[in-house]
Design a protein around this motif. Structure first.
Motif, PDB file in Angstrom:
ATOM      1  N   LEU A  52       3.544   3.085  -3.090  1.00 33.66           N
ATOM      2  CA  LEU A  52       3.216   3.262  -1.671  1.00 33.66           C
ATOM      3  C   LEU A  52       2.287   2.147  -1.206  1.00 33.66           C
ATOM      4  CD1 LEU A  52       3.183   4.759   1.038  1.00 33.66           C
ATOM      5  CD2 LEU A  52       1.373   6.219   0.091  1.00 33.66           C
ATOM      6  N   ALA A  53       1.256   1.853  -1.989  1.00 37.85           N
ATOM      7  CA  ALA A  53       0.312   0.794  -1.621  1.00 37.85           C
ATOM      8  C   ALA A  53       1.021  -0.553  -1.517  1.00 37.85           C
ATOM      9  CB  ALA A  53      -0.829   0.731  -2.623  1.00 37.85           C
ATOM     10  N   GLN A  54       1.940  -0.837  -2.431  1.00 37.06           N
ATOM     11  CA  GLN A  54       2.678  -2.095  -2.387  1.00 37.06           C
ATOM     12  C   GLN A  54       3.580  -2.148  -1.149  1.00 37.06           C
ATOM     13  OE1 GLN A  54       2.060  -4.559  -4.591  1.00 37.06           O
ATOM     14  NE2 GLN A  54       3.471  -5.952  -3.610  1.00 37.06           N
ATOM     15  N   ARG A  55       4.213  -1.023  -0.795  1.00 38.64           N
ATOM     16  CA  ARG A  55       5.042  -0.980   0.419  1.00 38.64           C
ATOM     17  C   ARG A  55       4.179  -1.183   1.665  1.00 38.64           C
ATOM     18  NH1 ARG A  55       7.282   3.308  -2.347  1.00 38.64           N
ATOM     19  NH2 ARG A  55       6.419   4.872  -0.927  1.00 38.64           N
ATOM     20  N   ILE A  56       3.002  -0.579   1.700  1.00 38.43           N
ATOM     21  CA  ILE A  56       2.086  -0.782   2.832  1.00 38.43           C
ATOM     22  C   ILE A  56       1.732  -2.258   2.944  1.00 38.43           C
ATOM     23  CG2 ILE A  56      -0.265  -0.345   3.673  1.00 38.43           C
ATOM     24  CD1 ILE A  56       0.025   2.502   2.412  1.00 38.43           C
ATOM     25  N   HIS A  57       1.392  -2.865   1.811  1.00 38.77           N
ATOM     26  CA  HIS A  57       1.022  -4.280   1.768  1.00 38.77           C
ATOM     27  C   HIS A  57       2.161  -5.159   2.294  1.00 38.77           C
ATOM     28  CE1 HIS A  57      -0.890  -7.911   0.313  1.00 38.77           C
ATOM     29  NE2 HIS A  57       0.093  -8.159  -0.525  1.00 38.77           N
ATOM     30  N   GLN A  58       3.382  -4.873   1.862  1.00 36.48           N
ATOM     31  CA  GLN A  58       4.531  -5.671   2.288  1.00 36.48           C
ATOM     32  C   GLN A  58       4.915  -5.393   3.736  1.00 36.48           C
ATOM     33  OE1 GLN A  58       7.212  -4.405  -0.801  1.00 36.48           O
ATOM     34  NE2 GLN A  58       6.584  -6.038  -2.183  1.00 36.48           N
ATOM     35  N   THR A  59       4.808  -4.149   4.175  1.00 29.81           N
ATOM     36  CA  THR A  59       5.251  -3.766   5.515  1.00 29.81           C
ATOM     37  C   THR A  59       4.281  -4.209   6.601  1.00 29.81           C
ATOM     38  OG1 THR A  59       6.420  -1.860   4.611  1.00 29.81           O
ATOM     39  CG2 THR A  59       5.913  -1.804   6.968  1.00 29.81           C
ATOM     40  N   PHE A  60       2.984  -3.985   6.372  1.00 25.85           N
ATOM     41  CA  PHE A  60       2.003  -4.254   7.426  1.00 25.85           C
ATOM     42  C   PHE A  60       1.416  -5.654   7.351  1.00 25.85           C
ATOM     43  CE2 PHE A  60       2.256   0.352   7.433  1.00 25.85           C
ATOM     44  CZ  PHE A  60       2.241   0.642   8.791  1.00 25.85           C
ATOM     45  N   GLY A  61       1.592  -6.331   6.231  1.00 25.12           N
ATOM     46  CA  GLY A  61       1.158  -7.723   6.097  1.00 25.12           C
ATOM     47  C   GLY A  61      -0.262  -7.968   6.544  1.00 25.12           C
ATOM     48  N   ASP A  62      -0.427  -8.889   7.485  1.00 26.47           N
ATOM     49  CA  ASP A  62      -1.756  -9.295   7.943  1.00 26.47           C
ATOM     50  C   ASP A  62      -2.392  -8.313   8.925  1.00 26.47           C
ATOM     51  OD1 ASP A  62      -1.608 -11.577   6.392  1.00 26.47           O
ATOM     52  OD2 ASP A  62      -0.814 -12.811   8.022  1.00 26.47           O
ATOM     53  N   ASP A  63      -1.698  -7.228   9.273  1.00 25.40           N
ATOM     54  CA  ASP A  63      -2.262  -6.247  10.197  1.00 25.40           C
ATOM     55  C   ASP A  63      -3.319  -5.362   9.545  1.00 25.40           C
ATOM     56  OD1 ASP A  63      -0.747  -7.105  12.348  1.00 25.40           O
ATOM     57  OD2 ASP A  63       0.888  -5.713  11.918  1.00 25.40           O
ATOM     58  N   LEU A  64      -3.364  -5.368   8.213  1.00 23.89           N
ATOM     59  CA  LEU A  64      -4.376  -4.593   7.490  1.00 23.89           C
ATOM     60  C   LEU A  64      -4.579  -5.215   6.120  1.00 23.89           C
ATOM     61  CD1 LEU A  64      -2.581  -2.900   5.295  1.00 23.89           C
ATOM     62  CD2 LEU A  64      -2.362  -1.261   7.125  1.00 23.89           C
ATOM     63  N   THR A  65      -5.547  -4.706   5.381  1.00 26.25           N
ATOM     64  CA  THR A  65      -5.842  -5.182   4.027  1.00 26.25           C
ATOM     65  C   THR A  65      -5.661  -4.039   3.053  1.00 26.25           C
ATOM     66  OG1 THR A  65      -7.421  -6.822   4.836  1.00 26.25           O
ATOM     67  CG2 THR A  65      -7.622  -6.166   2.526  1.00 26.25           C
ATOM     68  N   VAL A  66      -4.918  -4.284   1.982  1.00 29.26           N
ATOM     69  CA  VAL A  66      -4.743  -3.308   0.917  1.00 29.26           C
ATOM     70  C   VAL A  66      -5.553  -3.767  -0.287  1.00 29.26           C
ATOM     71  CG1 VAL A  66      -3.120  -2.198  -0.676  1.00 29.26           C
ATOM     72  CG2 VAL A  66      -2.427  -2.663   1.691  1.00 29.26           C
ATOM     73  N   LEU A  67      -6.336  -2.837  -0.834  1.00 23.44           N
ATOM     74  CA  LEU A  67      -7.112  -3.089  -2.041  1.00 23.44           C
ATOM     75  C   LEU A  67      -6.793  -2.014  -3.073  1.00 23.44           C
ATOM     76  CD1 LEU A  67     -10.632  -3.770  -0.467  1.00 23.44           C
ATOM     77  CD2 LEU A  67      -8.946  -5.474  -1.200  1.00 23.44           C
ATOM     78  N   ARG A  94       4.245  -5.751 -10.828  1.00 23.60           N
ATOM     79  CA  ARG A  94       4.326  -6.646  -9.673  1.00 23.60           C
ATOM     80  C   ARG A  94       3.391  -6.224  -8.532  1.00 23.60           C
ATOM     81  NH1 ARG A  94       9.223  -6.431 -12.122  1.00 23.60           N
ATOM     82  NH2 ARG A  94      10.287  -8.387 -12.531  1.00 23.60           N
ATOM     83  N   ILE A  95       2.176  -5.861  -8.908  1.00 19.54           N
ATOM     84  CA  ILE A  95       1.155  -5.515  -7.915  1.00 19.54           C
ATOM     85  C   ILE A  95       0.552  -6.827  -7.424  1.00 19.54           C
ATOM     86  CG2 ILE A  95      -0.991  -4.278  -7.489  1.00 19.54           C
ATOM     87  CD1 ILE A  95       1.481  -2.469  -8.199  1.00 19.54           C
ATOM     88  N   THR A  96       0.671  -7.090  -6.126  1.00 24.07           N
ATOM     89  CA  THR A  96       0.261  -8.393  -5.604  1.00 24.07           C
ATOM     90  C   THR A  96      -1.012  -8.358  -4.771  1.00 24.07           C
ATOM     91  OG1 THR A  96       1.727  -8.079  -3.700  1.00 24.07           O
ATOM     92  CG2 THR A  96       2.639  -9.265  -5.607  1.00 24.07           C
ATOM     93  N   PHE A  97      -1.474  -7.168  -4.376  1.00 23.09           N
ATOM     94  CA  PHE A  97      -2.692  -7.095  -3.574  1.00 23.09           C
ATOM     95  C   PHE A  97      -3.918  -7.141  -4.498  1.00 23.09           C
ATOM     96  CE2 PHE A  97      -0.756  -2.873  -4.031  1.00 23.09           C
ATOM     97  CZ  PHE A  97      -1.748  -2.192  -4.740  1.00 23.09           C
TER      98      PHE A  97
END
Length: 160
Positions: free
Chosen positions: A54-69, A94-97
């Motif tokens: 879920l966190a990875q999908r949020i990171h990919q979907t919202f991009g620069d609109d938010l920060t995932v940690l 493949r966790i990229t954030f």
């Protein structure tokens, strides 16, 4: 109706080491942004099957609109949860954030940030609004649609 000022302020993160970033992210430095924190453990089945994807999908979907940690909270199996193991885990899944290792006080089994946020276990999803207030603190499997709608509303809120 609850107003943003009625939500509790998000405590600062206590991180012993960061992965996937050359920076040292802080909530103070991210003020003005929506921040999603995914608290997890490598050996947590719910984290691997639900929380981190879920966190990875949020990171990919919202991009620069938010920060995932990511927040790696080690409260059991300490011997298996080494930085070398975590680095391999992040690569394999493949966790990229950015992912921080929650710091410990000597003699305390609960990591510092986990205690500050009163997290009861993993996976836990925390969402911090632009004003630095906790808007979501959820244990377990979070519903994608509810999370997405919440994030969209928070992104649309005016900057403080």
């Amino acid at each position: 109706m609850t107003t943003p000022s009625e939500f509790p302020p998000a405590p600062e993160l206590a991180i012993s080491r960061w992965f996937n970033t050359d920076d040292t992210p802080t909530l103070a430095g991210l003020r003005g942004e929506v921040v999603v924190i995914e608290a997890f453990q490598m050996l947590c089945p719910g984290c691997v099957s639900h929380g981190l994807p879920l966190a990875q999908r949020i990171h990919q979907t919202f991009g620069d609109d938010l920060t995932v940690l990511g927040l790696h909270c080690v409260f059991e199996h300490h011997e298996a949860m080494t930085p070398v193991s975590l680095e391999a885990f992040l690569y394999e899944y493949r966790i990229t954030f950015p992912v921080g290792v929650d710091a410990h006080d000597p003699g305390d089994t609960t990591p510092i940030t986990m205690g500050r946020y009163q997290l009861r276990g993993t996976p836990s999803l925390v969402v911090v609004d632009r004003a630095g207030r906790i808007r979501v603190n959820a244990l377990g499997r979070a519903d994608d649609i509810v999370v997405g709608a919440t994030l969209a509303r928070l992104i649309d809120e005016p900057r403080p």
